[in-house]
Enzyme design. Structure first.
Site, short mmCIF file in Angstrom:
data_model
loop_
_atom_site.label_atom_id
_atom_site.label_comp_id
_atom_site.label_asym_id
_atom_site.label_seq_id
_atom_site.Cartn_x
_atom_site.Cartn_y
_atom_site.Cartn_z
N GLY A 91 46.21 -82.93 -4.98
CA GLY A 91 45.46 -83.85 -4.13
C GLY A 91 46.05 -85.25 -4.20
O GLY A 91 45.77 -86.09 -3.33
N GLY A 92 46.85 -85.51 -5.20
CA GLY A 92 47.42 -86.85 -5.38
C GLY A 92 48.19 -87.33 -4.17
O GLY A 92 47.97 -88.43 -3.67
N PHE A 93 49.07 -86.47 -3.67
CA PHE A 93 49.92 -86.87 -2.54
C PHE A 93 49.08 -87.29 -1.33
O PHE A 93 49.33 -88.31 -0.71
CB PHE A 93 50.88 -85.74 -2.17
CG PHE A 93 51.85 -86.13 -1.09
CD1 PHE A 93 52.96 -86.92 -1.38
CD2 PHE A 93 51.64 -85.74 0.23
CE1 PHE A 93 53.84 -87.30 -0.38
CE2 PHE A 93 52.53 -86.11 1.24
CZ PHE A 93 53.63 -86.89 0.93
N ASP A 143 49.02 -86.71 -10.24
CA ASP A 143 50.05 -87.73 -10.46
C ASP A 143 49.98 -88.77 -9.35
O ASP A 143 49.28 -88.58 -8.36
CB ASP A 143 51.44 -87.08 -10.46
CG ASP A 143 51.79 -86.50 -9.10
OD1 ASP A 143 50.86 -86.10 -8.35
OD2 ASP A 143 52.99 -86.44 -8.75
N GLN A 194 58.25 -87.85 -12.01
CA GLN A 194 58.31 -88.92 -11.02
C GLN A 194 59.36 -89.95 -11.46
O GLN A 194 59.99 -89.77 -12.50
CB GLN A 194 56.94 -89.58 -10.86
CG GLN A 194 55.88 -88.70 -10.18
CD GLN A 194 56.09 -88.51 -8.68
OE1 GLN A 194 56.99 -89.08 -8.07
NE2 GLN A 194 55.24 -87.68 -8.07
N ASP A 271 58.50 -76.03 -1.05
CA ASP A 271 57.46 -75.94 -0.03
C ASP A 271 57.75 -77.05 0.97
O ASP A 271 58.34 -78.07 0.61
CB ASP A 271 56.05 -76.18 -0.62
CG ASP A 271 55.75 -77.66 -0.78
OD1 ASP A 271 56.24 -78.25 -1.76
OD2 ASP A 271 55.06 -78.24 0.08
N CYS A 309 66.84 -60.95 14.50
CA CYS A 309 65.73 -61.37 13.62
C CYS A 309 64.64 -60.30 13.64
O CYS A 309 64.31 -59.75 14.69
CB CYS A 309 65.16 -62.71 14.10
SG CYS A 309 63.66 -63.21 13.23
N CYS A 311 61.43 -60.70 12.87
CA CYS A 311 60.06 -61.26 12.89
C CYS A 311 59.26 -60.70 14.07
O CYS A 311 59.83 -60.18 15.03
CB CYS A 311 60.11 -62.79 12.94
SG CYS A 311 60.21 -63.47 14.60
N CYS A 314 60.48 -62.12 17.55
CA CYS A 314 61.80 -61.69 18.04
C CYS A 314 61.88 -60.19 18.34
O CYS A 314 62.67 -59.76 19.17
CB CYS A 314 62.89 -62.08 17.05
SG CYS A 314 63.08 -63.86 16.93
ZN LIG Z 1 62.35 -64.25 14.80
#
Ligand SMILES: [Zn+2]
Length: 377
Positions: A91-93, A143, A194, A271, A309, A311, A314
């Site tokens: 939650g800091g960010f 942090d 940091q 991430d 691909c 996915c 695609c």
């Molecule tokens: Zn795809």
């Protein structure tokens, strides 16, 4: 818990075992801010596109719907019907970047909710309590992500406070994990390094937090405005001072090229909101670079977003159709774009893991980066 399977240069192929299953690293965690990936992507979809870890935001879940309700509903895993690992940020960010009018004190931060302006106080204990209510697999220490640029003096004070907050985060998690009604009593805590772009502060902080023997370590406060070269330089000097028998997580990074460079410097967890956010804006990640489906040249393009691909977008739909959906502002357009981009990132990580296992990582990195440059659709 973390097992180093093999190394190729500094790149690491590892495996982390948690109560919610195994995480093969290097891994890209898929960002579901409020317990959902933006773009109408369900947990069933995530299972189909090879997602290993879902990441949710402590701050967002705390201000909307609330972690107490989620605890009552059996925790975030049960609430969103996802049984694989979840990482929650501290939650800091968000407190430092989103919330209005904040005041930092030794105890924590007072701020106003960006939803309705009501006053909230969050310190290490509150952050751990919220993450414990959510019952995530991995919790992040509370942090301060100091602004960029910061003066040396500001950074020193901030990092020292972040170290004290880390100890308080640890103690609070130990207390919470010992309670009978805690959702995940084996919740893991990652500490966060940091220090901005000050190499000596980064190194000193890395050494200090390494002594705490946590299950994992993150590098925070990068990709906040410094150049890519500065970021890689900080990784070069910092990563060697973090424990090599623990996973290393570079927070909020980044583009496929950033990930390729950072894996080569020993990073295991990533991430970023790029695949989801850019997907919603019509940008697709592919082996030949980023393409903007809103461009007129795709109006009658019958090919999938990326040839070959696997996915859900695609396998079935053309660029022309996805472009049409985006233009018509149909939810399906966003959904298909996000599914493609997350699949692309997840698949890139699988290729990275394979290349490390086969001892050809630097070659793989060069070829992949050259593919982006060449741009041959
Ligand atoms: Zn795809």
């Amino acid at each position: 818990m973390y097992e180093l399977i093999c190394r190729d240069g500094l790149a690491r192929r590892g495996r982390m075992t948690t109560v919610h299953g195994v995480i093969e690293t290097p891994v890209f965690m898929n960002v579901g801010t409020v317990g959902a990936i933006k773009g109408a992507v369900s947990t069933e979809d995530l299972e189909n596109i090879g997602t290993q870890v879902e990441l949710s935001n402590t701050y967002h879940l705390h201000v909307r719907t609330g972690d107490r309700l989620i605890k009552e509903m059996g925790g975030l895993h049960r609430f969103m019907s996802w049984n694989k690992p979840i990482l929650t940020d501290s939650g800091g960010f968000q407190v430092f970047s989103l919330a209005g009018l904040r005041k930092i004190k030794e105890e924590g931060v007072s701020f106003q909710s960006h939803i309705d302006g009501h006053k909230i106080f969050m310190g290490p204990e509150e952050s751990m309590q919220i993450q414990s209510n959510l019952g995530s697999t991995i919790a992040m220490a509370f942090d301060e992500c100091a602004p960029y640029p910061s003066t040396r003096e500001y950074m020193m004070n901030s990092v020292n406070r972040t170290t004290r907050w880390l100890v308080r985060s640890m103690n609070e998690m130990t207390r919470l994990n010992a309670l009978e009604d805690t959702i995940n009593r084996e919740q893991l805590l990652f500490g966060i390094n940091q220090g901005g772009v000050f190499e000596d502060i980064r190194i000193d902080h890395a050494k200090r937090i390494s002594e705490l023997d946590l299950p994992g370590y993150a590098i925070g406060g990068l990709a906040v405005g410094e150049s890519h070269e500065q970021m890689y330089g900080i990784l070069d000097v910092t990563v060697p001072h973090l424990p090599q028998d623990k996973p290393i997580y570079l927070m909020g990074v980044g583009t496929p090229a950033n990930i390729l460079e950072s894996v080569e410097r020993g990073v295991d967890f990533f991430d970023c909101v790029y695949p989801t956010r850019n997907g919603r804006h019509g940008h697709a990640y592919t082996a030949f670079g980023k393409l903007n489906l809103l461009n007129a040249k795709y109006e009658k393009d019958d090919r999938p977003i990326e040839e070959g691909c696997g996915c859900p977008a695609c396998k079935r739909y053309s660029r022309a159709y996805v472009r049409h959906l985006l233009k018509a502002k149909e939810m399906l357009g966003l959904r298909l774009m996000v599914l493609h981009n997350l699949y692309y990132y997840n698949n890139l990580m699988a290729d990275i893991r394979k290349a490390i296992e086969e001892g050809r990582y630097s070659e793989f990195k060069k070829e992949t980066l050259a593919g982006f440059e060449a741009g041959n659709e």
